[in-house]
Write an enzyme that holds these catalytic residues in place. Structure first.
Site, mmCIF file in Angstrom:
data_model
loop_
_atom_site.group_PDB
_atom_site.id
_atom_site.type_symbol
_atom_site.label_atom_id
_atom_site.label_comp_id
_atom_site.label_asym_id
_atom_site.label_seq_id
_atom_site.Cartn_x
_atom_site.Cartn_y
_atom_site.Cartn_z
ATOM 1 C CG ASP A 235 -1.823 1.223 1.254
ATOM 2 O OD1 ASP A 235 -1.985 1.876 0.202
ATOM 3 O OD2 ASP A 235 -2.373 1.517 2.329
ATOM 4 C CE LYS A 242 -0.096 3.303 3.543
ATOM 5 N NZ LYS A 242 -0.870 3.694 4.721
ATOM 6 C CG ASP A 253 -2.295 -2.667 4.065
ATOM 7 O OD1 ASP A 253 -2.784 -2.780 5.202
ATOM 8 O OD2 ASP A 253 -2.717 -1.863 3.227
ATOM 9 C CG ASP A 312 -3.109 5.520 2.866
ATOM 10 O OD1 ASP A 312 -2.916 4.357 2.469
ATOM 11 O OD2 ASP A 312 -2.498 6.017 3.832
ATOM 12 C CD GLU A 314 -5.482 0.611 0.758
ATOM 13 O OE1 GLU A 314 -5.055 -0.359 1.412
ATOM 14 O OE2 GLU A 314 -5.343 1.781 1.134
ATOM 15 N NE ARG A 316 -11.744 2.565 5.080
ATOM 16 C CZ ARG A 316 -11.587 3.371 6.128
ATOM 17 N NH1 ARG A 316 -12.557 4.213 6.461
ATOM 18 N NH2 ARG A 316 -10.478 3.350 6.828
#
Length: 463
Positions: A235, A242, A253, A312, A314, A316
């Site tokens: 991620d 990030k 992740d 960020d 993502e 869900r």
């Protein structure tokens, strides 16, 4: 990747290893012969957690051994206490000598097996030379199956994204499926759009390695259990990139996917009488010209529209499409596991697995099981008044509510919107990482909540 198989040793002769609490240490020392007592006193053995005592015979070989078990108050502050002393034991095969309750003895035996875990894919690691014979009275096959499932979870999380992208996660799932006769199908790339998984596609389309939905099924009788695991293999944060410090651990992740695969392996190895389904949306959240953007509005499989206020957030999104598919089958129990929010870590730290569920029977079953198997969990609320925080007005849902309040709760509420037909839904917002060395838990990837879930299934599903 090979499946790690931590096992008990088969032996007719083993070094007796006594578990000695502080409050009975004096009595145990008094039971030794005079030379052994002198040796023990000279060694300073008092039964503290982490202490190990090796008593040699006249030839210098190990005659007997002991590990400290501390006080009751100290034991409440941790778990896998026998394992704390394993680095101090010399090579050999040991047999535990203890009158601990069976469930406690099983937990300590499991801790021993987990202490033998080494992630040695890229560099040789020092093996554990202190081996354990299965203690009398425990279900050794069950403990070995749990340890193997946990080792699989750790291996998957520890593997960097260079070797654990969506195709590699698919290959790992297929290896598990093949080992236990499960059936697996995979929807990849633009086929996600054809088969109506638009948010999985949107999140993963910017990566060179195509996004996919992994769908594994096993068992043809009994209650239906569906496990959904977040498989974001790396991620970057997407266009909401990030900072470097926050990106450093993003190989983990996909910890939710690793956790459900480890749990699935346990379930299949133990041949539980249920129908299992595992769904893993496997993607990379990358940066490219075709990456999804802030302010985009996506239409989900469920038909709900989602405004993207942070790329960020993502996890869900991909879980939402997978949960919608799971919900169409109305399983008896639907569980999602994900390394979803930093807010959960702020709330409960790295050691607890926070979970959300409204069914009090499931709460009781899970929390009793968690205590019994030393796999701590903590219930969080599906707090209905916060529903308005995920409703932006311009779309049905907001993937990243402003303000920063209750981030784990709003994420859980978001996911619950995609489970409308299945009455029993449970969500885990796990960390999936052990930040520092601890008994039976090497620094690195770790399973959370899976052993508690496994132990709760007989009550939760009336097996």
């Amino acid at each position: 990747m090979p499946l790690t198989q931590p096992t008990f040793v088969q032996t007719d002769t083993a070094i007796p290893l006594t578990i000695v609490p502080v409050d009975t240490c004096a009595d145990w020392l008094a039971s030794l012969d005079a030379p052994a007592q002198v040796w023990a006193e000279a060694s300073g053995f008092t039964g503290k957690i982490g202490q190990a005592l090796i008593v040699p015979d006249t030839d210098g070989a190990v005659q007997t051994a002991a590990v400290g078990y501390g006080t009751e108050a100290e034991r409440k502050r941790g778990r896998f206490h026998v394992s704390a002393a394993l680095p101090k034991l010399p090579a050999g095969r040991y047999a535990l000598n203890s009158d601990l309750p069976v469930n406690t003895l099983e937990a300590e035996a499991l801790g021993w097996l987990l202490s033998s875990y080494r992630f040695d894919r890229y560099s040789a690691q020092n093996p554990s030379h202190a081996q354990l014979a299965a203690p009398h009275g425990i279900d050794a096959a069950r403990i070995e199956a749990i340890a193997a499932g946990e080792a699989l979870t750790r291996d998957l999380i520890n593997t960097p994204a260079s070797d654990m992208g969506p195709p590699d996660l698919e290959a790992a799932a297929r290896q598990v499926a093949d080992a236990f006769g499960a059936t697996m199908s995979v929807t990849t790339g633009d086929d996600l759009l054809t088969d109506n998984f638009p948010m999985i596609h949107a999140v993963g389309r910017a990566a060179d390695r195509a996004p996919r939905l992994i769908d594994m099924t096993w068992g043809d009788a009994g209650p239906k259990l569906t496990l959904v695991g977040k498989g974001v293999c790396f991620d970057t944060g997407g266009l909401n990139l990030k900072p470097g410090a926050s990106m450093g651990l993003m190989k983990k992740d996909m910890g939710g996917a690793a956790a459900v695969l480890g749990l699935a392996r346990m379930i299949m190895a133990l041949k539980l009488p249920l129908q299992l389904r595992v769904l893993i949306p496997a993607v990379e959240n990358s940066v490219s010209a075709n990456a999804f953007r802030p302010q985009d509005i996506l239409t989900s499989r469920k038909g709900l529209t989602v405004e993207i206020n942070n790329t960020d957030a993502e996890g869900r999104l991909v879980l939402a499409d997978a949960l919608a598919l799971a919900d169409e089958d109305t399983p008896d129990l639907l569980v999602s596991m994900a390394t979803l929010t930093g807010a959960a870590r702020v709330a409960v730290g790295p050691d607890l697995a926070p979970y959300y569920v409204d069914d009090l029977q499931l709460v009781t079953a899970l929390e009793q099981a968690a205590e019994a198997v030393a796999d701590p969990v903590w219930r969080m609320p599906f707090h209905a008044p916060y529903e308005t925080m995920i409703e932006p007005g311009i779309a049905d849902l907001d993937n990243a509510p402003k303000g920063g309040f209750a981030g784990s709760i709003t994420a859980a509420l978001f996911l619950r919107r995609f489970v409308t037909e299945t009455p029993r839904y449970m969500h885990f917002d796990i960390y999936g990482w052990q930040p520092s060395e601890a008994p039976a838990r090497a620094k690195g990837g770790v399973g959370q909540g899976t052993r508690a879930l496994l132990a709760s299934l007989p009550d939760a599903l009336k097996l």
